[in-house]
Design an enzyme around this catalytic site. Structure first.
Site, mmCIF file in Angstrom:
data_model
loop_
_atom_site.group_PDB
_atom_site.id
_atom_site.type_symbol
_atom_site.label_atom_id
_atom_site.label_comp_id
_atom_site.label_asym_id
_atom_site.label_seq_id
_atom_site.Cartn_x
_atom_site.Cartn_y
_atom_site.Cartn_z
ATOM 1 N N TYR A 149 27.085 -6.901 -32.511
ATOM 2 C CA TYR A 149 26.035 -7.587 -33.268
ATOM 3 C C TYR A 149 26.590 -8.463 -34.390
ATOM 4 O O TYR A 149 25.832 -9.078 -35.117
ATOM 5 C CB TYR A 149 25.059 -6.572 -33.877
ATOM 6 N N LYS A 216 32.779 5.174 -27.154
ATOM 7 C CA LYS A 216 33.301 4.965 -25.797
ATOM 8 C C LYS A 216 34.808 4.750 -25.926
ATOM 9 O O LYS A 216 35.393 3.790 -25.416
ATOM 10 C CB LYS A 216 32.577 3.748 -25.183
ATOM 11 N N ASP A 268 28.635 7.753 -22.408
ATOM 12 C CA ASP A 268 27.904 8.015 -21.152
ATOM 13 C C ASP A 268 27.532 9.497 -21.039
ATOM 14 O O ASP A 268 26.419 9.843 -20.627
ATOM 15 C CB ASP A 268 28.666 7.518 -19.917
ATOM 16 N N ASP A 292 22.152 1.118 -30.295
ATOM 17 C CA ASP A 292 21.033 0.282 -29.845
ATOM 18 C C ASP A 292 20.392 0.910 -28.608
ATOM 19 O O ASP A 292 19.180 1.123 -28.546
ATOM 20 C CB ASP A 292 21.601 -1.108 -29.501
#
Ligand code: NAP
Length: 404
Positions: A149, A216, A268, A292
């Site tokens: 972002y 991640k 995940d 998000d």
């Protein structure tokens, strides 16, 4: 008008009649903002019997402002938001794939509102796609100013993308196809740690059990992986007495009773964990893009984006906003659900430490939902007669004032 002042040590000095800014918002913004102001005013009146009240200052932004001034977010509006310190915001429309930069992103960066805070808790009476929605009680702290972002992105056929591709090929032997757009994902130690700090402070103040660092990092080692490392490092240095790592805790749970457990999960895995082991998660601190996706997924688990609130908070400035968008198809129809913006305003009340009206609003929302006094987005799942947006606000106010 009297404004909230900021003291030397960055504490808020809130007068009895603070001016709070509000951006009405595009699309359904007009309907839900009106409902929010009526509801908050009534709660403040019930709580303080006229001894305290909010003066609302309208801050032009979005489509209405563009029509009037040629600018979606004029400098005058930014100045007003700054003066107010605390504001509530309706949704603003952002064109996809072209045109201006998101006003939401601009606001977050201008005021350095680095933590997007999203409490997600089941409101009994809401429809839910899961079996045990009541197990959900999480608060997501999502980094708001960097990662994808940050807005460093270039179109595939721009000269900037071409320059970058050439640089990467020449200097780093990284060959990117010529028809690729390029975005940059910066994640810094300072910004990661101030976000994690806010999440841990929240966990301490609100007697929460754990803070999970979601990342991640197995794939993006120096951005997402670094976020994880810096998070653990901060907990170990600044909150040594209040926290324990999950590894230490599991080895000897009895020794660490009452401490906040710091754990981490790969993104995940996190998405399935919040569904399968919902009550094992509490406060979550994460990077921008993970947060998000996660926060909307969590909101969906407990009844959709019409109900969950959010706050964008920096060291002092704060803008609280509905998590949903402007739902243009419902513009001016008085059918949208104002719960998200009403509960966002409730977070604003808590932020200025007006806890009593905040509690009154939450109780009114909970009891209205329990009695199926809800707007169409909720009513359609339980076959009850929907209230209009304005009627829902009236219903809440009746409940606060205990009018039969
Ligand atoms: P959206 O405005 O959130 O609407 C998607 C759907 O969600 C609506 O069609 C409606 O579903 C439901 N919905 C959302 N809010 C609702 C409410 N208060 N009451 C009842 N139903 C509600 O998402 P979008 O269509 O993707 O985005 C529209 C515009 O808003 C875009 O320009 C986007 O960029 C912008 N946006 C702004 C913000 C923000 O200002 N923070 C956030 C997200 C999106 P049904 O059709 O099933 O009734």
């Amino acid at each position: 008008m009297t404004y909230i002042k900021i003291s030397g040590d960055k504490k808020l000095e809130v007068p009895k009649d603070p001016t709070i800014g509000y951006i009405e918002g595009d699309g359904i913004g007009g309907d839900i903002s009106k409902a929010m102001i009526l509801t908050v005013n009534a709660a403040v009146e019930v709580a303080y019997s006229g001894e305290k009240n909010i003066v609302w200052e309208k801050v032009p932004a979005g489509e209405e402002s563009f029509k009037e001034t040629g600018k979606s977010l004029p400098q005058d509006s930014l100045d007003k938001l700054k003066k107010c310190v605390v504001s509530v915001k309706g949704p603003l429309t952002t064109p996809v794939g072209h045109g201006m930069r998101s006003l939401n992103v601009t606001l977050r960066q201008y005021f350095d509102l680095y933590a997007n805070i999203r409490p997600v808790k089941f409101i009994p009476g809401s429809p839910s796609p899961v079996k045990y929605p009541e197990k959900m009680d999480m608060v997501v702290f999502r980094e708001n100013t960097e990662d994808l972002y940050a807005g460093y992105e270039w179109k595939y056929d721009s000269s900037e993308a071409e320059k970058l591709r050439m640089f990467l090929s020449k200097e780093l032997s990284v060959n990117i196809p010529n028809d690729s757009g390029i975005g940059i994902k910066p994640i810094s130690k300072f910004k990661s740690q101030r976000l994690v700090r806010k999440a841990i402070q929240y966990a301490i103040q609100n007697h929460r059990k754990s803070v999970t660092l979601m990342h991640k990092g197995n794939i993006m080692k120096y951005t997402e992986g670094a976020f994880r490392e810096w998070g653990y490092e901060l907990a170990a240095t600044e909150f040594k007495n209040e926290t324990v790592t999950e590894k230490e805790y599991l080895e000897n749970p009895d020794a660490y009773q009452g401490k906040i457990v710091i754990k981490d999960r790969i993104a995940d895995n996190m998405f399935q964990q919040v569904l399968t082991r919902t009550d094992e998660y509490d406060v979550i601190a994460t990077t921008n893009i993970n947060g998000d996706y996660l926060s909307d997924a969590l909101a969906a688990q407990v009844g959709g984006i019409g109900t969950a609130p959010s706050g964008n908070v920096g060291d002092v400035y704060a803008i609280f906003e509905a998590i949903h968008g402007s739902a243009p198809k419902y513009t001016g129809m008085d059918v949208a659900n104002p719960t998200s913006i009403i509960l966002s305003a409730t977070m604003a009340l808590e932020y200025i430490e007006w806890k009593e009206p905040a509690e009154i609003i939450r109780n009114a929302v909970n009891s209205a939902y329990l009695d199926h006094k809800v707007t169409q987005d909720i009513a359609r799942y339980s076959n009850v007669k929907p209230l209009k947006c304005s009627e829902f606000a009236e219903e809440l106010i009746r409940r606060m004032r205990k009018v039969p």
